[in-house]
Design an enzyme around this catalytic site. Structure first.
Site, PDB file in Angstrom:
ATOM      1  N   GLN A 128       0.847  -1.187   0.000  1.00  0.00           N
ATOM      2  CA  GLN A 128       0.000   0.000   0.000  1.00  0.00           C
ATOM      3  C   GLN A 128       0.885   1.240   0.000  1.00  0.00           C
ATOM      4  O   GLN A 128       1.617   1.476   0.957  1.00  0.00           O
ATOM      5  CB  GLN A 128      -0.893  -0.021   1.245  1.00  0.00           C
ATOM      6  CG  GLN A 128      -1.743   1.197   1.466  1.00  0.00           C
ATOM      7  CD  GLN A 128      -2.502   1.093   2.784  1.00  0.00           C
ATOM      8  OE1 GLN A 128      -2.899   0.011   3.204  1.00  0.00           O
ATOM      9  NE2 GLN A 128      -2.701   2.221   3.444  1.00  0.00           N
ATOM     10  N   GLU A 243      -9.292  -1.500   7.488  1.00  0.00           N
ATOM     11  CA  GLU A 243      -8.081  -1.480   8.299  1.00  0.00           C
ATOM     12  C   GLU A 243      -8.414  -1.488   9.781  1.00  0.00           C
ATOM     13  O   GLU A 243      -7.704  -2.090  10.593  1.00  0.00           O
ATOM     14  CB  GLU A 243      -7.257  -0.236   7.952  1.00  0.00           C
ATOM     15  CG  GLU A 243      -5.931  -0.147   8.675  1.00  0.00           C
ATOM     16  CD  GLU A 243      -5.110   1.037   8.192  1.00  0.00           C
ATOM     17  OE1 GLU A 243      -4.209   0.846   7.362  1.00  0.00           O
ATOM     18  OE2 GLU A 243      -5.394   2.162   8.642  1.00  0.00           O
ATOM     19  N   GLU A 356      -2.152  11.315  18.588  1.00  0.00           N
ATOM     20  CA  GLU A 356      -2.525  12.720  18.691  1.00  0.00           C
ATOM     21  C   GLU A 356      -3.565  13.096  17.643  1.00  0.00           C
ATOM     22  O   GLU A 356      -4.554  13.773  17.940  1.00  0.00           O
ATOM     23  CB  GLU A 356      -1.283  13.614  18.539  1.00  0.00           C
ATOM     24  CG  GLU A 356      -0.304  13.545  19.697  1.00  0.00           C
ATOM     25  CD  GLU A 356       0.629  12.347  19.613  1.00  0.00           C
ATOM     26  OE1 GLU A 356       0.519  11.571  18.641  1.00  0.00           O
ATOM     27  OE2 GLU A 356       1.453  12.181  20.537  1.00  0.00           O
TER      28      GLU A 356
END
Length: 372
Positions: A128, A243, A356
């Site tokens: 990917q 995913e 984050e």
């Protein structure tokens, strides 16, 4: 027991799990003692090939691409059994859950029918090509450029953190064809195309899992475009639910095996530490089950999957921190397997979207806390 190979005759989840377990009990797919990445990739192909030939790997995939039909949850069950038995490294096993659905959804029917069975059967490994040196979590800022040239496109640029690129036959690649989100276009690129250079990257856990990939005047036929020009952002957003659903389910199953191993090796258990690690994994599994159920029902998955990502990353790091506390010296000196996995866990809050960034998404898009 062997899976039926007649399309459209999918078993129930319970019967499927029982059948897979019986088949795995009767067919030895134990990996070799060699834990190198080369050996892991060879073992992955071996496991896929055996499961495909027996029919199990084909359930949950459309008949049009060599599958046997049935709900996608059967794929999650199969991957869970593979992970629980430690037959293949779950990260590279689960890549199929990201790449195959993308090609099925966006490639031409003919191309998908030709290539997807090669991935399912272990004949090929794919990669990917999303992240770049200047666009990791900010994927929309990617700069690898594709320019039309007659019946082809010419691609120039660089990708990084591309898992298993050195083993891959194909790459699902995002490129820039115009400004903005609507100027991102996806291709399925053959990795042996002239102009592609792969340079493996050695990480701190000592494995060349990632690679830099350079594209220098790489010519790609127009029929290898996934979707239409400008569909690349949609391709990326549609890829994300896979995913963060089936792949996460497999990873969590694997981490529970590591918790079991820790319990076996701990001479003086610390119930509080072990309990906290178990609760973190259990919370991640419960959340992942909700996501699996929503995906199975056809629901659209959006920013709420950032919760899954934060819970899984937190649980993984807590587990291996606990292992370091309860197995003094094992990670630092005595046990290369624990050491490798501990070091890999440090990246859990970085890969696939940093913690984050995920917390910002949760704050802004789920809790409506604004941009500051």
């Amino acid at each position: 027991m062997t899976a039926t190979t007649e399309p459209g005759s999918a078993p129930t989840v319970t019967d499927f799990r029982d059948g897979v377990r019986a088949w795995l009990d009767a067919n030895d797919l134990t990996p070799p003692a060699d834990h190198s990445l080369d050996a892991q990739v060879v073992q992955l192909a071996r496991v896929r090939r055996a499961l495909y030939e027996a029919g199990w790997m084909r359930y949950g995939w459309p008949v049009a691409v060599g599958g046997l039909g049935g709900p996608a949850v059967l794929r999650a069950v199969l991957g869970e059994e593979v992970a629980t038995r430690d037959l293949a490294e779950p990260g590279i096993y689960s890549m199929i859950e990201v790449l195959a659905p993308t090609v099925i959804s966006y490639a031409s029917a003919e191309l998908a029918a030709d290539l997807v069975p090669r991935l399912l059967s272990g004949e090929e490994q794919w990669c990917q090509g999303f992240s770049e040196p200047g666009s990791g979590s900010d994927l929309a800022s990617l700069s690898t450029r594709a320019v039309p040239d007659g019946d082809s496109w010419v691609i120039d640029g660089q990708k990084v953190w591309t898992s298993l690129a050195q083993y891959a036959t194909r790459c699902v690649l995002l490129t820039r064809t115009a400004p903005g989100h609507d100027g991102i276009t996806a291709f399925l690129v053959d990795m042996d195309t002239p102009g592609i250079t792969v340079r493996p990257l050695r990480t701190m856990h000592g494995v060349d899992e990632f690679a830099e990939v350079y594209f220098d005047n790489v010519v790609v036929p127009a029929d290898r475009m996934l979707g239409a020009p400008g569909d690349g952002w949609r391709v990326a957003m549609d890829l994300l639910p896979h995913e963060r659903s089936t792949c996460f389910w497999h990873r969590i199953a694997y981490l529970f095996t590591r918790l079991d191993r820790l319990l076996e090796q701990t001479a003086i258990p610390d119930d509080a530490e072990l309990g906290a690690a178990y609760l973190a994994l259990h919370a991640a599994r419960c959340r992942s089950r909700i996501t699996q159920d929503r995906l199975a029902s056809g629901a659209h998955l959006g920013p709420e999957t950032s919760v899954d990502k934060v819970l899984l990353a937190t649980a993984e790091q807590r587990l291996f921190d606990t292992a370091r506390e309860l197995l003094p010296g094992a990670i630092e000196f005595d046990d290369p397997v624990w050491r490798t996995e501990y070091l890999y866990s440090r990246a859990a809050t970085i890969y696939g979207g940093t913690a984050e960034i995920q917390r910002n998404i949760i704050a802004r898009r789920l809790l409506d806390l604004g941009k500051e």
